[in-house]
Design a protein around this motif. Sequence first.
Motif, PDB file in Angstrom:
ATOM      1  N   CYS A  98      45.188  46.375  41.623  1.00  0.00           N
ATOM      2  CA  CYS A  98      43.764  46.653  41.847  1.00  0.00           C
ATOM      3  C   CYS A  98      43.595  47.425  43.152  1.00  0.00           C
ATOM      4  N   GLN A 155      40.813  47.937  44.709  1.00  0.00           N
ATOM      5  CA  GLN A 155      39.744  47.394  45.560  1.00  0.00           C
ATOM      6  C   GLN A 155      40.266  46.352  46.557  1.00  0.00           C
ATOM      7  N   CYS A 156      41.312  45.642  46.168  1.00  0.00           N
ATOM      8  CA  CYS A 156      41.804  44.587  47.064  1.00  0.00           C
ATOM      9  C   CYS A 156      43.254  44.858  47.489  1.00  0.00           C
ATOM     10  N   GLY A 200      43.583  39.960  44.708  1.00  0.00           N
ATOM     11  CA  GLY A 200      42.555  39.548  43.750  1.00  0.00           C
ATOM     12  C   GLY A 200      41.172  39.609  44.368  1.00  0.00           C
ATOM     13  N   CYS A 201      40.202  40.126  43.595  1.00  0.00           N
ATOM     14  CA  CYS A 201      38.823  40.257  44.060  1.00  0.00           C
ATOM     15  C   CYS A 201      37.924  40.299  42.825  1.00  0.00           C
ATOM     16  N   CYS A 215      38.638  42.937  40.036  1.00  0.00           N
ATOM     17  CA  CYS A 215      39.742  42.779  39.078  1.00  0.00           C
ATOM     18  C   CYS A 215      39.702  41.383  38.442  1.00  0.00           C
TER      19      CYS A 215
END
Length: 580
Positions: A470, A472-473, A506-507, A510
């Motif tokens: 992911c 984003q994280c 993890g965020c 995702c």
Amino acid sequence: MLSEFIQKKRIGTLLLEKKLVTQEQLEWALIKQRESKCMLGEILVEAGFISEDTLCKMLALQFGVPFISESEINPSDELMATVPENLLKMKKFVPLKLDTANDILTIIIPDPNNFVLLDHVKNVLKYHVKYVLASSKAIERAVNAYLNKASRDDRTSSPAAAAARIEPASREKVSRRDIAALSEKEQDEAYGVNLVNSIVNYAFQEKAQEVHFEPLDGSFRIRFRIHGLLRDDIVVARGVEGQLVGRLKILAGLDFSEKRKPQKAMFNLEQGFDSFSCSIATLPGVNGEGAVLRFHGTLFDGKTLEDLGMDDPGRRMVRRFMMRNRGLAIVAGPHDSGKTVTMSAFLRVMDQAGRKNIVLQSCPGSTGTMAHHVQVDASAGDAVSVWRTAVEAASDLGVDTLLVDGSPYTLLEESLVPISRSGRGVVTSLATGASAADLLHDIVSSSSRSAALISALSLIIVERLIPVACSQCRKPLPAGAARVVFEEGGLNPAPFNQMNFVESKGCPACSHRSVTGRKAIFEVLEVNDDIRELLIRGASPQEIRKKSSERGMKTLKVQLLEKARRQEATLGTLVSGLVE
Ligand SMILES: [Zn+2]
């Protein structure tokens, strides 16, 4: 049978009737749905054909529940506080009203197909749950407004709210509550049906490849294979599994009463407008009967070799093979590595060549109009003889290019080699974790008719799916951490000292899975005269690999390193790939 969905008017039909979409838009969306497995409504909204409010109103009509506008969503803080914050933070629902006399909580959701959410809310909050519909944006805004206010109030200003708030449930607690809640329902015959419906819905929604039903000591666990990894456990009480596995067996047309022998079957599962090809395998164990439900890729995938991410030299080799259309190509990879999708890209190249194409496939998929498609059902008899007959029939039909997906290995030498030596092209899949050079060496050295095999073999394509971290994280990993991981994998960390690695924790973007999908990498080995010479004199896999690499083959390990260097593969992916 997803009776609840089939009996109710399908959303596409409803939208068409109400003249909210045109026939063309609906057809386009149905094709898109086949590619993406998203919900049809979602696709229509995303394309801008209908608004989310319109979709919600139609779903409300379809399911016979009220639709409410954003201005009507106005829950009190006390009501909001009855829901644990971790549930609220999913932003998938908002409470509307609580009928304490009858223990009924009415919630607002965007999608009534989400049975897993409804079950979860029911089990955690211990209320009967009713629902009304509103758009997901309206719901998200209502949750955000409350959470922002709650954090401003520092969560302590309202003692009543604090007292009403239920402890955030840890995974273990949720599971125990689930067990308690579900035990009471053991008598409920409809429960198996509902649970299977919700599980299948969830699997489609999350694009799961498999669902595992696992009897454990004292509980029964359901896990979903998403992006290649098993996750999102649901734990249900013992006693329910009989209904659950029983329901699946009925769906698949298996012997319901046979619980001591493993069984397997292929079948189609109706989901909304579409029908998906599935297979099921059941296996009795000491704790009861377990099962794996698998969703199959369809050969009408529409992906090209470019879409798959095959590199230039690889694509050239595939095109060369298809142009010559002679000999045998093998698409190899571990179970669930995307072999069928790769073969569908072959089908597109084949189709452009104006030949008689025949596809033999074990799953009841679809190839569109690109080939004569035969589903080989080997469940009734001896698999090898059923397949042999199918291949012979294809040969008699004057096939130019034959694509065989999911046949037994013995068929390769027996039937496919002779056809491919008679001036026809044959593409077949093989489930194996070996590299191209190892595979080539193995099949030739174990063959009793190696000369014929060597002259037939033209192309080996080995495929792996690697997780996409992911973005984003994604965070850089501290320097020392990488060293430990290499050493744990039995690798010397020294060559990687200069590399910077990333890791995703993890965020919400995702769904806390740290992975957002998978990407294929390919090792393409062309069997030319140089390679044939090596095979004839029994050269080692290393020699084959060296020679192929000189001719442009990029090994899986080299590609993995390149990806890790560009920070497209995580350290964990690299190490497991190198250790393999
Ligand atoms: Zn993330």
